[in-house]
Design a protein around this motif. Structure first.
Motif, short mmCIF file in Angstrom:
data_model
loop_
_atom_site.label_atom_id
_atom_site.label_comp_id
_atom_site.label_asym_id
_atom_site.label_seq_id
_atom_site.Cartn_x
_atom_site.Cartn_y
_atom_site.Cartn_z
N THR A 1 27.31 -13.06 -4.09
CA THR A 1 26.10 -12.99 -4.92
C THR A 1 26.12 -14.02 -6.05
OG1 THR A 1 27.17 -11.19 -6.13
CG2 THR A 1 25.61 -10.55 -4.42
N TRP B 1 18.57 5.57 -9.10
CA TRP B 1 18.52 4.14 -9.41
C TRP B 1 18.87 3.34 -8.17
CZ3 TRP B 1 22.08 6.75 -13.05
CH2 TRP B 1 23.31 7.07 -12.47
N SER C 1 31.40 -3.50 -8.36
CA SER C 1 31.82 -4.88 -8.55
C SER C 1 32.95 -5.12 -7.54
CB SER C 1 32.32 -5.06 -9.99
OG SER C 1 32.75 -6.38 -10.16
N GLN D 1 21.95 -3.76 -18.73
CA GLN D 1 20.50 -3.80 -18.49
C GLN D 1 19.84 -4.06 -19.84
OE1 GLN D 1 19.59 -0.04 -16.64
NE2 GLN D 1 21.05 1.04 -17.93
N PHE E 1 26.97 0.97 -10.38
CA PHE E 1 27.18 -0.40 -9.88
C PHE E 1 28.53 -0.51 -9.19
CE2 PHE E 1 29.09 -0.43 -14.07
CZ PHE E 1 30.16 -1.29 -13.99
N LYS F 1 21.47 0.92 -6.87
CA LYS F 1 22.82 0.52 -7.27
C LYS F 1 22.88 -1.00 -7.39
CE LYS F 1 24.98 4.47 -5.14
NZ LYS F 1 25.49 5.01 -3.87
N ARG F 2 23.57 -1.45 -8.39
CA ARG F 2 23.72 -2.90 -8.50
C ARG F 2 25.01 -3.30 -7.81
NH1 ARG F 2 22.85 -5.67 -14.20
NH2 ARG F 2 20.82 -4.65 -13.96
N SER G 1 28.09 -14.64 -8.67
CA SER G 1 28.06 -13.97 -9.98
C SER G 1 28.51 -14.88 -11.11
CB SER G 1 28.95 -12.73 -9.93
OG SER G 1 30.28 -13.10 -9.68
N LEU H 1 25.33 0.03 -18.01
CA LEU H 1 24.67 0.62 -16.84
C LEU H 1 25.11 2.05 -16.59
CD1 LEU H 1 25.18 -2.43 -14.44
CD2 LEU H 1 22.97 -1.60 -15.25
N LEU I 1 25.31 -9.12 -15.63
CA LEU I 1 25.37 -8.31 -14.41
C LEU I 1 25.86 -6.89 -14.69
CD1 LEU I 1 27.00 -11.04 -12.18
CD2 LEU I 1 24.60 -10.38 -12.22
#
Ligand code: TAP
Length: 523
Positions: A500, A288, A264, A515, A262, A290-291, A502, A181, A512
């Motif tokens: 979430t 983008w 975490s 991509q 992202f 954000k994850r 995960s 990512l 996660l």
């Protein structure tokens, strides 16, 4: 794509150390003595692979001996946070091109180094986080597991086209590749300061991302030692920026940064929701969404019906409630017992709790201190509230010692809506509620905004079937404690406000951090 095929032996969990064996005890005592000699050192930040001292410090102390300093760690401000971002962006351009085989091999190197120094890592956990030997050993074993497991998982993901081919189309060659990512902010909690820190970082890095690791401010030395091992294993020193600092200051800055790809996060519901909100916006220049991978709190519980083995249930309830002083996200802070066996089981729980000894983690005493002064005060406040909400059966206050010691505390007859049954206390406090029958007990179990772990104790297969379907949580166990998830065997993550979902330590986790790119070529 891997340039050369790597084959590791199949993943197996790192065995726990048996400290009843004299040789293991001796080794652990030697490791504790060694780490003790290294207390009170200073540690730099690492930005772009270089040591940085800011002149500002985070002082890490031993929660069991508040006068003892574990280490002084340089504290980053906004200037260093921006430097770390620029460095992570720059090295991403080369790290993402490193082959999967190489990235995976480096993780396995790190696992091997950690295995060689297993007791040393565990000894640091004993001093900095207040874990007894068994809890510290499990934390270290889990960190090794994450490194080994994600190495293999990344290779599996990279070989997707071989294992799960796309539907063939005549005249085309189609491939799916899992690419990284970008720059991620990794924010672990203090309660598994090695395992969660290692797992979150390793997953991001093996997937080809570069990271800014902002450790919890109460356990930065363990995170430093993890960073050191990763670099020794061969991971370029600038792939991970080691950046301790205030969550609210540099955390907010980095989460809101337009070039953060992202985040975490593992920690409390409050901070997780705050990060979720901040990450959702579009900062100027951000191109983008954000994850966010966010694993948060829990109000986990154990349900017991009248057919259950009550001794096994009592053992599991006490282990789940008071293991690491109730400071596990999976801690069983609620017990919901059907009325037919309520009194009998409550007695068994009370007896077992009263036998727990509180004392120094160094001496491997079952119950140690809670992590810091603010936790200590907050938990004692909850205990005072509990005195109005339930019947105090065990504990109920401070325990003696020169640290943050609290007695393992049990309240019975707590109403399902009580604060004690609803809010995450994150300390050695168990609330017990009486249910009319097993269905009522499952209903009470589900009456929470969280959904992380749960257990159902029963000998009735039909009820177990209903519980498996209706108890709403990410990790549901039958006839065993609700703590102690194993990498690969019990992928971990929660529902609702527990996060979430995960599923760390599971097949889906690395997705996660990547991509998927589809390429279709006309032949
Ligand atoms: P938090 O207080 O939420 O802190 C977690 C991390 O977030 C720390 O590194 C903290 O840094 C940082 N932080 C604080 N404010 C921030 C902000 N505004 N922006 C970015 N980062 C920020 O949690 P904790 O006390 O360390 O850990 C206990 C909690 O974690 C419990 O609720 C527990 O249930 C949960 N937990 C959940 C799981 C899973 S898998 N669901 C596993 C373990 C723990 P500072 O230390 O500098 O404040």
């Amino acid at each position: 794509m891997s340039e050369k095929k790597l084959s590791f032996p199949p993943f197996t969990n790192e065995p726990f150390t048996d400290f009843s064996k004299e040789e293991n005890r001796r080794e652990m005592l030697a490791a504790l003595a060694h780490v003790k000699r290294e207390l009170n050192r200073t540690y730099p930040l690492h930005i772009g692979g270089k040591e940085v001292y800011t002149g500002d410090w985070i002082i890490s102390i031993n929660p069991a001996h508040t006068g003892e300093t574990i280490g002084k760690v340089s504290k980053a401000g906004l200037e260093q946070a921006e430097q770390a971002m620029q460095s992570a962006l720059q090295v991403f351009e080369s790290w993402k091109k490193t082959s999967v085989a190489e990235r995976a091999a480096l993780l396995v190197n790190a696992a091997n180094l950690m295995r060689q120094r297993k007791h040393e890592f565990s000894a640091r956990l004993v001093f900095e986080s207040g874990k007894n030997w068994g809890e510290a050993d499990a934390d270290t074993a889990e960190a090794i597991d994450f490194l080994e497991y994600y190495a293999r998982e990344m290779i599996r993901l990279d070989e997707t086209n071989e294992h799960r081919p796309l539907v063939p189309v005549a005249g085309e060659t189609n491939r799916l590749s899992y690419i990284p990512l970008g720059v991620g902010i990794v924010i672990p909690p203090w309660n598994f300061p090695l395992a969660i820190c290692a797992g979150m970082s390793a997953a991001a890095v093996v997937a080809g991302n570069t990271i800014i690791l902002k450790p919890a401010s109460t356990t930065p030395v363990i995170a430093y030692k993890f960073y050191e091992v990763m670099v020794e294993a061969g991971i370029p020193a600038d792939v991970i920026q080691y950046l301790p600092g205030s969550g609210s200051e540099i955390g907010d800055y980095l989460v809101g940064h337009p070039q953060t790809r992202f985040i975490s996060f593992t920690g409390s519901k409050e901070v997780g929701l705050h990060i979720n909100q901040l990450a959702a916006g579009q900062a100027p220049g951000q191109i983008w969404i954000k994850r966010l991978i966010a694993e948060m709190g829990g109000k986990d519980g154990i349900v017991v019906d009248e057919t259950a083995d009550l001794d096994a249930a009592a053992d599991a309830i006490v282990a789940s409630a008071f293991g690491f002083q109730g400071q596990k996200c999976s801690a069983g802070s609620r017990a919901i017992i059907v009325q037919d066996v309520y009194d009998e089981l409550v007695d068994k729980i009370t007896e077992r709790t009263a036998r727990l000894i509180v004392g120094l983690p160094e001496d491997n005493v079952p119950v140690g201190p809670v992590i810091d002064n603010s936790s200590y005060k907050r938990i004692l406040d909850y205990i005072e509230k509990g005195k109005a909400e339930g019947k105090l059966l065990a504990g109920g206050g401070k325990a003696p010692g020169s640290g943050y010691f609290i007695e393992p505390t049990v309240f019975s007859d707590v109403a399902e809506d009580a604060v004690l049954m609803q809010e995450e206390i994150f300390g050695p406090v168990l609330a017990i509620s009486k249910a009319k029958d097993w269905q009522d007990a499952i209903r009470i179990y589900n009456h929470t905004e969280f959904g992380l772990t749960g257990s159902y104790f029963s000998a009735d297969e039909q009820r177990i079937g209903v519980a498996l379907e209706h108890m709403h949580c990410g990790n549901l166990y039958i006839n065993r404690k609700c703590t102690g998830a194993l990498v690969g065997a019990h992928p971990f993550g929660g529902f609702n406000l527990s996060g979430t979902d995960s599923k760390a330590g599971g097949h889906d986790y690395l997705l996660l951090f990547t991509q998927a790119k589809l390429t279709s070529r006309k032949n």
